[in-house]
Design a protein around this motif. Structure first.
Motif, PDB file in Angstrom:
ATOM      1  N   UNK A 226       0.823  -1.209   0.000  1.00 14.56           N
ATOM      2  CA  UNK A 226       0.000   0.000   0.000  1.00 14.56           C
ATOM      3  C   UNK A 226       0.856   1.257   0.000  1.00 14.56           C
ATOM      4  N   UNK A 227       2.031   1.177   0.575  1.00 14.79           N
ATOM      5  CA  UNK A 227       2.990   2.284   0.541  1.00 14.79           C
ATOM      6  C   UNK A 227       4.383   1.691   0.606  1.00 14.79           C
ATOM      7  N   UNK A 228       5.246   2.139  -0.284  1.00 16.25           N
ATOM      8  CA  UNK A 228       6.625   1.639  -0.312  1.00 16.25           C
ATOM      9  C   UNK A 228       7.516   2.372   0.672  1.00 16.25           C
ATOM     10  N   UNK A 229       6.957   3.390   1.342  1.00 15.52           N
ATOM     11  CA  UNK A 229       7.733   4.136   2.321  1.00 15.52           C
ATOM     12  C   UNK A 229       8.098   5.529   1.875  1.00 15.52           C
ATOM     13  N   UNK A 230       7.742   5.894   0.635  1.00 17.00           N
ATOM     14  CA  UNK A 230       8.079   7.220   0.117  1.00 17.00           C
ATOM     15  C   UNK A 230       6.932   8.215   0.256  1.00 17.00           C
ATOM     16  N   UNK A 231       5.686   7.712   0.378  1.00 22.87           N
ATOM     17  CA  UNK A 231       4.524   8.601   0.441  1.00 22.87           C
ATOM     18  C   UNK A 231       4.379   9.220   1.825  1.00 22.87           C
ATOM     19  N   UNK A 232       3.988  10.493   1.895  1.00 23.38           N
ATOM     20  CA  UNK A 232       3.631  11.066   3.194  1.00 23.38           C
ATOM     21  C   UNK A 232       2.245  10.537   3.586  1.00 23.38           C
ATOM     22  N   UNK A 233       2.157   9.787   4.659  1.00 25.44           N
ATOM     23  CA  UNK A 233       0.894   9.171   5.060  1.00 25.44           C
ATOM     24  C   UNK A 233       0.190  10.020   6.114  1.00 25.44           C
ATOM     25  N   UNK A 234      -1.117  10.144   5.941  1.00 21.30           N
ATOM     26  CA  UNK A 234      -1.930  10.786   6.969  1.00 21.30           C
ATOM     27  C   UNK A 234      -2.237   9.788   8.080  1.00 21.30           C
ATOM     28  N   UNK A 235      -2.588   8.570   7.702  1.00 20.18           N
ATOM     29  CA  UNK A 235      -2.950   7.556   8.686  1.00 20.18           C
ATOM     30  C   UNK A 235      -2.895   6.185   8.036  1.00 20.18           C
ATOM     31  N   UNK A 236      -2.787   5.176   8.893  1.00 20.63           N
ATOM     32  CA  UNK A 236      -2.913   3.783   8.475  1.00 20.63           C
ATOM     33  C   UNK A 236      -3.851   3.114   9.463  1.00 20.63           C
ATOM     34  N   UNK A 237      -4.945   2.560   8.952  1.00 17.21           N
ATOM     35  CA  UNK A 237      -5.913   1.868   9.800  1.00 17.21           C
ATOM     36  C   UNK A 237      -5.799   0.367   9.579  1.00 17.21           C
ATOM     37  N   UNK A 238      -5.722  -0.370  10.677  1.00 14.50           N
ATOM     38  CA  UNK A 238      -5.661  -1.832  10.636  1.00 14.50           C
ATOM     39  C   UNK A 238      -6.887  -2.334  11.364  1.00 14.50           C
ATOM     40  N   UNK A 239      -7.806  -2.955  10.638  1.00 19.74           N
ATOM     41  CA  UNK A 239      -9.097  -3.272  11.209  1.00 19.74           C
ATOM     42  C   UNK A 239      -9.413  -4.747  11.291  1.00 19.74           C
ATOM     43  N   UNK A 240      -9.772  -5.171  12.492  1.00 19.86           N
ATOM     44  CA  UNK A 240     -10.395  -6.474  12.677  1.00 19.86           C
ATOM     45  C   UNK A 240     -11.903  -6.274  12.722  1.00 19.86           C
ATOM     46  N   UNK A 242     -14.726  -2.528  13.208  1.00 19.68           N
ATOM     47  CA  UNK A 242     -14.914  -1.257  12.521  1.00 19.68           C
ATOM     48  C   UNK A 242     -14.669  -0.020  13.349  1.00 19.68           C
ATOM     49  N   UNK A 243     -13.968  -0.148  14.483  1.00 18.48           N
ATOM     50  CA  UNK A 243     -13.787   1.004  15.353  1.00 18.48           C
ATOM     51  C   UNK A 243     -12.984   2.135  14.748  1.00 18.48           C
ATOM     52  N   UNK A 244     -12.116   1.824  13.781  1.00 19.00           N
ATOM     53  CA  UNK A 244     -11.294   2.856  13.144  1.00 19.00           C
ATOM     54  C   UNK A 244     -11.651   2.985  11.668  1.00 19.00           C
ATOM     55  N   UNK A 245     -12.930   2.805  11.359  1.00 23.89           N
ATOM     56  CA  UNK A 245     -13.371   2.840   9.972  1.00 23.89           C
ATOM     57  C   UNK A 245     -13.295   4.237   9.369  1.00 23.89           C
ATOM     58  N   UNK A 246     -13.419   5.278  10.200  1.00 26.68           N
ATOM     59  CA  UNK A 246     -13.416   6.649   9.708  1.00 26.68           C
ATOM     60  C   UNK A 246     -12.455   7.493  10.532  1.00 26.68           C
ATOM     61  N   UNK A 247     -11.897   8.500   9.885  1.00 24.05           N
ATOM     62  CA  UNK A 247     -11.001   9.441  10.558  1.00 24.05           C
ATOM     63  C   UNK A 247     -11.418  10.846  10.158  1.00 24.05           C
ATOM     64  N   UNK A 252     -12.041   5.151   5.898  1.00 22.40           N
ATOM     65  CA  UNK A 252     -10.828   4.364   5.735  1.00 22.40           C
ATOM     66  C   UNK A 252     -11.182   2.902   5.463  1.00 22.40           C
ATOM     67  N   UNK A 253     -11.775   2.251   6.443  1.00 19.87           N
ATOM     68  CA  UNK A 253     -12.150   0.847   6.292  1.00 19.87           C
ATOM     69  C   UNK A 253     -13.600   0.746   5.836  1.00 19.87           C
ATOM     70  N   UNK A 254     -13.876  -0.214   4.985  1.00 21.61           N
ATOM     71  CA  UNK A 254     -15.220  -0.306   4.393  1.00 21.61           C
ATOM     72  C   UNK A 254     -15.976  -1.545   4.826  1.00 21.61           C
ATOM     73  N   UNK A 255     -15.301  -2.559   5.338  1.00 22.28           N
ATOM     74  CA  UNK A 255     -15.992  -3.822   5.619  1.00 22.28           C
ATOM     75  C   UNK A 255     -15.407  -4.501   6.845  1.00 22.28           C
TER      76      UNK A 255
END
Length: 332
Positions: A226-240, A242-247, A252-255
């Protein structure tokens, strides 16, 4: 009839690894309370705990209320869920246990602290992996847990895990689910830092004015980058779930589904564009992927994150992987 242990975690300064994740409100007190007041609240069972104990007792259950302030004290409770000795010498949960566990939670971080100790207790070392362990798991089926939310208001605007799963919040309904309900098996995220994730994690932060702080890191989901490390990232959501589905309104997360056997990951990347009149505009590109495992390698020295509501900083590679159906909750 069942023996039921109603487990409450002690104050944050005594909680395992700061696992409460809710400041001095670990026992449901207000953040900012003096330490002696927080400790006083921990010594006195909360009203929902007493109400749940009464409902369980009225149904004939033998109830014990325990406040644990250390990993060792949590482990003493969990030992009651052990099965009979095995020929291979492994400690294994008893699928037919007559002891049921209810965890009174002021935060998802508290529930995570207990599940983390379940994993530590029952996960066999790789060198002693038994034949009856599912091939896609490193832990056996963990004993079901009853969840007693200590703040009913959290079923509203704040979608804690109990609200996401549709679990009962009323103490009497929780008691009924524990005695009469069925276990609902859920996926668990383990990580190579030695902890677990029930809901999800959000990597990134904002400054004192609320402006997002960009960071860089390599983000991989199975074979997808998703990112090779060069992009400036705003956020990264890791979801099991849906608590972090939106920022801040950004999807961010859809399912988020804690029963589908995969982890969903999203990164938000700011993209600068210009209008026909040359005006600069910033939009956010969201890249998503789903898979069995995710790895994040920060390029910055430290990347702040929330994991089940617990704050931390990532300074080196961290990997999460899915354990399908590893843990369970009692549902009506």
């Amino acid at each position: 009839m069942y023996d039921v242990v109603l487990l409450t975690l002690g104050s944050e300064r005594d909680a395992p690894g700061g696992g409460c994740g809710s400041g001095e409100a670990c026992c449901g007190g207000a953040t900012g309370d003096a330490p002696e007041r927080a400790e006083e609240r921990c010594e006195t069972p909360r009203v929902p705990v007493l109400a749940c104990a009464d409902a369980l007792t009225a149904r004939g259950a033998r109830v014990e209320m325990v406040t644990a302030r250390s990993d060792a004290e949590i482990d003493e409770v969990l030992a009651r869920l052990d099965g009979p000795p095995r020929p291979d010498g492994l400690t294994w949960p008893d699928p037919d246990s007559k002891t049921r566990l209810v965890v009174a939670t002021a935060s998802d971080g508290q529930l995570r602290a207990v599940v983390r100790r379940l994993v530590r207790r029952y996960a066999p070392p790789p060198s002693r992996r038994p034949a009856d362990l599912p091939g896609n798991r490193t832990v056996p089926d963990l004993p079901p847990v009853g969840v007693l939310p200590l703040d009913p208001a959290r079923g509203g605007g704040h979608r804690d895990l109990a609200a996401q799963l549709g679990l009962p919040r009323d103490p009497a309904a929780v008691a009924a689910a524990v005695l009469d309900g069925a276990p609902r098996r859920l996926d668990l995220l383990r990580n190579d830092g030695g902890s677990v994730t029930l809901d999800g994690a959000l990597l990134g932060a904002a400054d004192d004015a609320g402006r997002p702080l960009h960071w860089r890191g390599r983000v991989e989901v199975d074979d997808a980058v998703l990112s090779a490390g060069d992009d400036p990232l705003l956020a990264c959501a890791i979801g099991n779930a849906g608590g972090y589905a939106r920022l801040d309104g950004l999807p961010l997360l859809t399912a988020g589904d804690p029963t589908d056997g995969v982890v969903e990951v999203a990164v938000a990347v700011p993209v600068v564009t210009r209008s026909a009149l040359g005006r600069k505009r910033v939009r956010f590109e969201v890249r998503r992927a789903r898979g069995r495992a995710v790895a994040v390698i920060p390029r910055d020295e430290r990347v702040p994150y929330l994991d089940d509501g617990v704050e931390g900083e990532l300074s080196r590679k961290r990997s999460w992987w899915t354990e399908p159906g590893a843990w369970a909750v009692w549902t009506a």
